[in-house]
Design a protein around this motif. Structure first.
Motif, mmCIF file in Angstrom:
data_model
loop_
_atom_site.group_PDB
_atom_site.id
_atom_site.type_symbol
_atom_site.label_atom_id
_atom_site.label_comp_id
_atom_site.label_asym_id
_atom_site.label_seq_id
_atom_site.Cartn_x
_atom_site.Cartn_y
_atom_site.Cartn_z
ATOM 1 N N GLU A 164 8.175 -1.644 7.662
ATOM 2 C CA GLU A 164 6.947 -1.885 8.407
ATOM 3 C C GLU A 164 5.918 -2.559 7.513
ATOM 4 O O GLU A 164 5.745 -2.186 6.360
ATOM 5 C CB GLU A 164 6.400 -0.574 8.963
ATOM 6 C CG GLU A 164 7.288 -0.002 10.045
ATOM 7 C CD GLU A 164 6.677 1.212 10.725
ATOM 8 O OE1 GLU A 164 5.437 1.320 10.775
ATOM 9 O OE2 GLU A 164 7.454 2.037 11.194
ATOM 10 N N VAL A 165 5.260 -3.568 8.064
ATOM 11 C CA VAL A 165 4.184 -4.267 7.358
ATOM 12 C C VAL A 165 2.997 -4.401 8.301
ATOM 13 O O VAL A 165 3.158 -4.414 9.518
ATOM 14 C CB VAL A 165 4.623 -5.666 6.855
ATOM 15 C CG1 VAL A 165 5.687 -5.546 5.801
ATOM 16 C CG2 VAL A 165 5.076 -6.541 7.993
ATOM 17 N N ASP A 166 1.809 -4.483 7.732
ATOM 18 C CA ASP A 166 0.600 -4.648 8.537
ATOM 19 C C ASP A 166 0.178 -6.107 8.438
ATOM 20 O O ASP A 166 -0.260 -6.567 7.381
ATOM 21 C CB ASP A 166 -0.499 -3.723 8.004
ATOM 22 C CG ASP A 166 -1.744 -3.771 8.876
ATOM 23 O OD1 ASP A 166 -1.621 -4.175 10.053
ATOM 24 O OD2 ASP A 166 -2.831 -3.417 8.373
ATOM 25 N N MET A 167 0.380 -6.861 9.534
ATOM 26 C CA MET A 167 0.006 -8.276 9.566
ATOM 27 C C MET A 167 -0.896 -8.512 10.762
ATOM 28 O O MET A 167 -0.432 -8.485 11.906
ATOM 29 C CB MET A 167 1.252 -9.161 9.655
ATOM 30 C CG MET A 167 2.084 -9.147 8.394
ATOM 31 S SD MET A 167 3.392 -10.362 8.467
ATOM 32 C CE MET A 167 2.535 -11.815 7.922
ATOM 33 N N PRO A 168 -2.189 -8.707 10.486
ATOM 34 C CA PRO A 168 -3.117 -8.962 11.597
ATOM 35 C C PRO A 168 -2.676 -10.186 12.412
ATOM 36 O O PRO A 168 -2.194 -11.170 11.872
ATOM 37 C CB PRO A 168 -4.453 -9.227 10.901
ATOM 38 C CG PRO A 168 -4.311 -8.607 9.540
ATOM 39 C CD PRO A 168 -2.855 -8.696 9.201
ATOM 40 N N GLY A 169 -2.783 -10.072 13.694
ATOM 41 C CA GLY A 169 -2.444 -11.183 14.576
ATOM 42 C C GLY A 169 -0.988 -11.192 15.020
ATOM 43 O O GLY A 169 -0.593 -12.026 15.832
ATOM 44 N N GLN A 170 -0.151 -10.284 14.504
ATOM 45 C CA GLN A 170 1.264 -10.231 14.894
ATOM 46 C C GLN A 170 1.481 -9.075 15.867
ATOM 47 O O GLN A 170 0.806 -8.044 15.788
ATOM 48 C CB GLN A 170 2.165 -10.019 13.662
ATOM 49 C CG GLN A 170 2.164 -11.173 12.706
ATOM 50 C CD GLN A 170 2.841 -12.401 13.314
ATOM 51 O OE1 GLN A 170 3.722 -12.308 14.147
ATOM 52 N NE2 GLN A 170 2.386 -13.565 12.889
ATOM 53 N N ALA A 172 3.244 -5.819 17.365
ATOM 54 C CA ALA A 172 3.833 -4.639 16.721
ATOM 55 C C ALA A 172 5.313 -4.531 17.083
ATOM 56 O O ALA A 172 5.744 -4.976 18.156
ATOM 57 C CB ALA A 172 3.097 -3.378 17.162
ATOM 58 N N ASP A 173 6.097 -3.971 16.181
ATOM 59 C CA ASP A 173 7.527 -3.697 16.395
ATOM 60 C C ASP A 173 8.349 -4.948 16.716
ATOM 61 O O ASP A 173 9.258 -4.929 17.549
ATOM 62 C CB ASP A 173 7.738 -2.643 17.491
ATOM 63 C CG ASP A 173 7.199 -1.289 17.083
ATOM 64 O OD1 ASP A 173 7.268 -0.976 15.875
ATOM 65 O OD2 ASP A 173 6.721 -0.552 17.950
ATOM 66 N N VAL A 174 8.029 -6.043 16.023
ATOM 67 C CA VAL A 174 8.757 -7.302 16.182
ATOM 68 C C VAL A 174 9.259 -7.731 14.803
ATOM 69 O O VAL A 174 8.562 -7.563 13.800
ATOM 70 C CB VAL A 174 7.847 -8.394 16.782
ATOM 71 C CG1 VAL A 174 8.531 -9.744 16.761
ATOM 72 C CG2 VAL A 174 7.468 -8.034 18.210
ATOM 73 N N VAL A 175 10.463 -8.257 14.735
ATOM 74 C CA VAL A 175 11.051 -8.701 13.470
ATOM 75 C C VAL A 175 10.342 -9.972 13.002
ATOM 76 O O VAL A 175 10.279 -10.965 13.719
ATOM 77 C CB VAL A 175 12.572 -8.957 13.621
ATOM 78 C CG1 VAL A 175 13.149 -9.521 12.331
ATOM 79 C CG2 VAL A 175 13.286 -7.680 14.027
ATOM 80 N N LEU A 176 9.782 -9.919 11.760
ATOM 81 C CA LEU A 176 9.079 -11.064 11.184
ATOM 82 C C LEU A 176 9.938 -11.792 10.145
ATOM 83 O O LEU A 176 9.697 -12.958 9.859
ATOM 84 C CB LEU A 176 7.773 -10.599 10.528
ATOM 85 C CG LEU A 176 6.784 -9.880 11.465
ATOM 86 C CD1 LEU A 176 5.602 -9.354 10.676
ATOM 87 C CD2 LEU A 176 6.331 -10.818 12.578
ATOM 88 N N ASP A 177 10.898 -11.083 9.571
ATOM 89 C CA ASP A 177 11.780 -11.669 8.544
ATOM 90 C C ASP A 177 13.091 -10.887 8.577
ATOM 91 O O ASP A 177 13.131 -9.737 9.047
ATOM 92 C CB ASP A 177 11.127 -11.558 7.161
ATOM 93 C CG ASP A 177 11.840 -12.418 6.119
ATOM 94 O OD1 ASP A 177 12.634 -13.304 6.509
ATOM 95 O OD2 ASP A 177 11.599 -12.204 4.924
ATOM 96 N N GLN A 178 14.158 -11.491 8.088
ATOM 97 C CA GLN A 178 15.440 -10.786 8.092
ATOM 98 C C GLN A 178 16.242 -11.124 6.843
ATOM 99 O O GLN A 178 16.204 -12.230 6.336
ATOM 100 C CB GLN A 178 16.254 -11.128 9.340
ATOM 101 C CG GLN A 178 16.806 -12.551 9.352
ATOM 102 C CD GLN A 178 17.587 -12.842 10.611
ATOM 103 O OE1 GLN A 178 16.988 -13.008 11.655
ATOM 104 N NE2 GLN A 178 18.906 -12.908 10.499
ATOM 105 N N ILE A 179 16.915 -10.101 6.337
ATOM 106 C CA ILE A 179 17.854 -10.260 5.214
ATOM 107 C C ILE A 179 19.089 -9.466 5.608
ATOM 108 O O ILE A 179 18.975 -8.260 5.858
ATOM 109 C CB ILE A 179 17.272 -9.707 3.897
ATOM 110 C CG1 ILE A 179 15.991 -10.451 3.531
ATOM 111 C CG2 ILE A 179 18.300 -9.814 2.780
ATOM 112 C CD1 ILE A 179 15.271 -9.850 2.342
ATOM 113 N N PRO A 180 20.247 -10.074 5.706
ATOM 114 C CA PRO A 180 20.604 -11.455 5.404
ATOM 115 C C PRO A 180 20.103 -12.403 6.491
ATOM 116 O O PRO A 180 19.839 -12.013 7.621
ATOM 117 C CB PRO A 180 22.128 -11.436 5.334
ATOM 118 C CG PRO A 180 22.542 -10.280 6.181
ATOM 119 C CD PRO A 180 21.429 -9.281 6.090
#
Length: 191
Positions: A164-170, A172-180
């Motif tokens: 979980e990260v706090d990113m204003p303007g995004q 909630a509960d949505v994938v912002l980055d993925q590895i792999p």
């Protein structure tokens, strides 16, 4: 095909080259009937008709010192390698194949334990890589809801670790980055 048995390997190579043939693979075998580096047998055998450029497999004497290799089959790879270091033999290649046998168990060795070897010969090992795991191409999950991603990937045996990260303007509960990354090969049990 000329007969190159009972000759030193160097002489055999000259005879074969004179006929337009090449020495292929050489197997060294401890044998007290032949001096070291003398050809014991050949394949194809003498008298056969072969094409120019053909490679000839030779079995070559490793000399009269015949040593019995250890039996490494069925042992754990670490134990087999430790045992091998206490012998006059070296480790050859180690290859892995999927198997139902426990991972890192020696399945076969080459040369086999019944064959006599010369000091310094190498023993190659075939080792279990464990049960084959299901694999698939990682989908693009960027921008998808976390619950949707979990229902998509959990049945494939992938362990999901959301961060979980706090990113204003995004959202909630949505994938912002993925590895792999999308398009990479993923196997069952991966994180």
């Amino acid at each position: 095909m000329p007969d190159v048995t009972r000759r030193p390997v160097t002489e055999a190579s000259y005879v074969l080259a004179d006929k337009g043939l090449e020495i292929g693979r050489q197997e060294r075998v401890a044998d007290d009937r032949f001096p070291k580096y003398y050809v014991i047998s050949q394949r194809p055998s003498a008298g056969r008709v072969v094409r120019t450029g053909r490679r000839v497999t030779l079995t070559v004497s490793a000399g009269s010192e015949s040593l019995t290799p250890p039996t490494l089959i069925g042992k754990a790879l670490d134990n087999a390698m430790d045992e091998l270091t206490r012998t006059p033999f070296g480790l050859g290649s180690v290859c892995r194949i999927p198997s139902e046998i426990t991972r890192d168990t020696v399945l076969a060795q080459d040369p086999p334990p019944a064959r006599l070897l010369a000091r310094g010969d190498r023993i190659s090992l075939l080792v279990s890589d464990g049960q084959p795991r299901a694999a698939f191409i990682m989908p693009d999950i960027m921008g998808k809801p976390v619950q949707e991603v979990m229902s998509l990937l959990a049945p494939r045996g992938v362990r999901l670790v959301p961060k979980e990260v706090d990113m204003p303007g995004q959202r909630a509960d949505v994938v912002l980055d993925q590895i792999p990354a999308a398009g990479r090969l993923v196997q069952e049990g991966d994180v």
